[in-house]
Write a protein that holds these residues in place. Structure first.
Motif, PDB file in Angstrom:
ATOM      1  N   ARG A 273       9.580   1.623   3.362  1.00 33.99           N
ATOM      2  CA  ARG A 273       8.931   2.932   3.230  1.00 33.99           C
ATOM      3  C   ARG A 273       9.988   4.081   3.415  1.00 33.99           C
ATOM      4  N   SER A 274       9.806   5.089   2.616  1.00 30.16           N
ATOM      5  CA  SER A 274      11.045   6.265   3.178  1.00 30.16           C
ATOM      6  C   SER A 274      10.268   7.265   3.466  1.00 30.16           C
ATOM      7  N   LEU A 275       9.444   7.998   3.252  1.00 24.04           N
ATOM      8  CA  LEU A 275       8.607   9.231   3.625  1.00 24.04           C
ATOM      9  C   LEU A 275       7.190   8.864   4.101  1.00 24.04           C
ATOM     10  N   ILE A 276       6.425   8.356   3.452  1.00 27.22           N
ATOM     11  CA  ILE A 276       5.103   8.150   3.638  1.00 27.22           C
ATOM     12  C   ILE A 276       4.702   6.912   4.051  1.00 27.22           C
ATOM     13  N   ALA A 277       4.119   6.432   5.048  1.00 27.08           N
ATOM     14  CA  ALA A 277       3.884   5.191   5.463  1.00 27.08           C
ATOM     15  C   ALA A 277       2.638   4.898   4.728  1.00 27.08           C
ATOM     16  N   ASP A 278       2.667   3.827   3.743  1.00 28.78           N
ATOM     17  CA  ASP A 278       1.460   3.482   3.070  1.00 28.78           C
ATOM     18  C   ASP A 278       1.528   1.894   2.904  1.00 28.78           C
ATOM     19  N   ASP A 279       1.493   1.424   3.904  1.00 23.48           N
ATOM     20  CA  ASP A 279       1.853  -0.232   4.044  1.00 23.48           C
ATOM     21  C   ASP A 279       0.688  -0.880   3.468  1.00 23.48           C
ATOM     22  N   ALA A 280      -0.797  -0.509   3.762  1.00 27.16           N
ATOM     23  CA  ALA A 280      -2.079  -0.847   3.160  1.00 27.16           C
ATOM     24  C   ALA A 280      -1.805  -1.143   1.706  1.00 27.16           C
ATOM     25  N   PHE A 281      -1.369   0.041   1.039  1.00 27.11           N
ATOM     26  CA  PHE A 281      -1.186  -0.165  -0.391  1.00 27.11           C
ATOM     27  C   PHE A 281      -0.286  -1.054  -0.849  1.00 27.11           C
TER      28      PHE A 281
ATOM     29  N   LEU B 248      -1.695  -4.485  -0.126  1.00 27.94           N
ATOM     30  CA  LEU B 248      -2.715  -5.005  -1.283  1.00 27.94           C
ATOM     31  C   LEU B 248      -2.185  -5.293  -2.383  1.00 27.94           C
ATOM     32  N   ARG B 249      -1.079  -4.621  -2.851  1.00 26.65           N
ATOM     33  CA  ARG B 249      -0.404  -5.006  -4.259  1.00 26.65           C
ATOM     34  C   ARG B 249       0.194  -6.459  -4.111  1.00 26.65           C
ATOM     35  N   LEU B 250       0.681  -6.725  -2.761  1.00 26.35           N
ATOM     36  CA  LEU B 250       1.448  -7.963  -2.490  1.00 26.35           C
ATOM     37  C   LEU B 250       0.282  -9.145  -2.426  1.00 26.35           C
ATOM     38  N   TRP B 251      -0.627  -8.908  -1.883  1.00 23.06           N
ATOM     39  CA  TRP B 251      -1.775 -10.023  -1.999  1.00 23.06           C
ATOM     40  C   TRP B 251      -2.330 -10.208  -3.339  1.00 23.06           C
TER      41      TRP B 251
ATOM     42  N   ARG C 103       1.164 -20.753  -1.096  1.00 23.56           N
ATOM     43  CA  ARG C 103       1.346 -19.448  -1.217  1.00 23.56           C
ATOM     44  C   ARG C 103       0.860 -18.779   0.065  1.00 23.56           C
ATOM     45  N   PHE C 104       1.848 -17.926   0.499  1.00 21.57           N
ATOM     46  CA  PHE C 104       1.530 -17.139   1.675  1.00 21.57           C
ATOM     47  C   PHE C 104       1.928 -15.566   1.518  1.00 21.57           C
ATOM     48  N   ALA C 105       1.300 -14.650   2.383  1.00 18.93           N
ATOM     49  CA  ALA C 105       1.429 -13.376   2.195  1.00 18.93           C
ATOM     50  C   ALA C 105       1.409 -12.593   3.663  1.00 18.93           C
ATOM     51  N   ASN C 106       2.325 -11.853   4.136  1.00 14.90           N
ATOM     52  CA  ASN C 106       2.119 -11.262   5.488  1.00 14.90           C
ATOM     53  C   ASN C 106       1.622  -9.879   5.084  1.00 14.90           C
ATOM     54  N   CYS C 107       0.623  -9.588   5.737  1.00 22.92           N
ATOM     55  CA  CYS C 107      -0.176  -8.215   5.276  1.00 22.92           C
ATOM     56  C   CYS C 107      -0.214  -7.513   6.927  1.00 22.92           C
ATOM     57  N   GLY C 108       0.932  -7.569   7.641  1.00 22.74           N
ATOM     58  CA  GLY C 108       0.802  -6.843   8.846  1.00 22.74           C
ATOM     59  C   GLY C 108       1.033  -5.491   8.665  1.00 22.74           C
ATOM     60  N   ARG C 109       0.550  -4.625   9.480  1.00 22.54           N
ATOM     61  CA  ARG C 109       0.604  -3.150   9.758  1.00 22.54           C
ATOM     62  C   ARG C 109      -0.588  -2.662   8.800  1.00 22.54           C
ATOM     63  N   VAL C 110      -1.482  -3.527   8.459  1.00 20.95           N
ATOM     64  CA  VAL C 110      -2.606  -2.950   7.680  1.00 20.95           C
ATOM     65  C   VAL C 110      -3.897  -2.577   8.398  1.00 20.95           C
ATOM     66  N   MET C 111      -3.793  -2.846   9.923  1.00 18.63           N
ATOM     67  CA  MET C 111      -5.149  -2.867  10.357  1.00 18.63           C
ATOM     68  C   MET C 111      -4.792  -2.581  12.104  1.00 18.63           C
ATOM     69  N   GLU C 112      -5.471  -1.613  12.536  1.00 22.72           N
ATOM     70  CA  GLU C 112      -5.425  -1.335  13.935  1.00 22.72           C
ATOM     71  C   GLU C 112      -6.639  -1.481  14.480  1.00 22.72           C
ATOM     72  N   SER C 113      -7.862  -1.960  13.796  1.00 22.32           N
ATOM     73  CA  SER C 113      -8.982  -2.243  14.373  1.00 22.32           C
ATOM     74  C   SER C 113      -9.694  -3.267  13.501  1.00 22.32           C
TER      75      SER C 113
ATOM     76  N   PHE D 258      -9.854  -3.913   4.637  1.00 25.05           N
ATOM     77  CA  PHE D 258      -8.522  -4.504   3.687  1.00 25.05           C
ATOM     78  C   PHE D 258      -9.042  -5.788   2.898  1.00 25.05           C
ATOM     79  N   HIS D 259      -9.660  -6.553   3.592  1.00 24.48           N
ATOM     80  CA  HIS D 259     -10.119  -7.734   2.874  1.00 24.48           C
ATOM     81  C   HIS D 259     -10.985  -7.606   1.906  1.00 24.48           C
ATOM     82  N   ARG D 260     -11.978  -6.556   1.945  1.00 32.24           N
ATOM     83  CA  ARG D 260     -13.079  -6.422   1.252  1.00 32.24           C
ATOM     84  C   ARG D 260     -12.386  -5.701  -0.317  1.00 32.24           C
ATOM     85  N   GLN D 261     -11.396  -5.151  -0.211  1.00 40.02           N
ATOM     86  CA  GLN D 261     -10.630  -4.611  -1.536  1.00 40.02           C
ATOM     87  C   GLN D 261      -9.927  -5.608  -2.169  1.00 40.02           C
TER      88      GLN D 261
END
Length: 75
Positions: A13-21, A24-27, A55-65, A72-75
């Motif tokens: 990421r460069s300016l805006i931290a949008d890891d969840a977006f 989700l595309r990676l998933w 098939r594996f995906a690391n979705c780290g940094r998408v949740m703090e709770s 995230f999983h519902r999306q």
């Protein structure tokens, strides 16, 4: 996403931290059989931790709770 996945490119990421977006595309792209969802603590889990034919995906940094993880999983 296709170019990044086929060439082994890295996401940064460069300016805006949008890891969840991005994650989700990676998933959606990988359609993982195993996915790691969590905070930055799960970033150490990689494809090398599992069988190469899974098939594996690391979705780290998408949740703090737990609620964020469930959303995230519902999306």
């Amino acid at each position: 996403m296709e170019i990044q996945q086929s060439t082994g490119g890295l996401y940064g990421r460069s300016l805006i931290a949008d890891d969840a977006f991005y994650k989700l595309r990676l998933w959606e792209y990988r359609k993982p059989e195993i996915a790691v969802i969590g905070s930055s603590r799960v970033l150490g889990f990689g494809e090398d931790c599992f069988s190469p034919d899974v098939r594996f995906a690391n979705c780290g940094r998408v949740m703090e709770s737990l609620m964020e993880g469930m959303e995230f999983h519902r999306q």
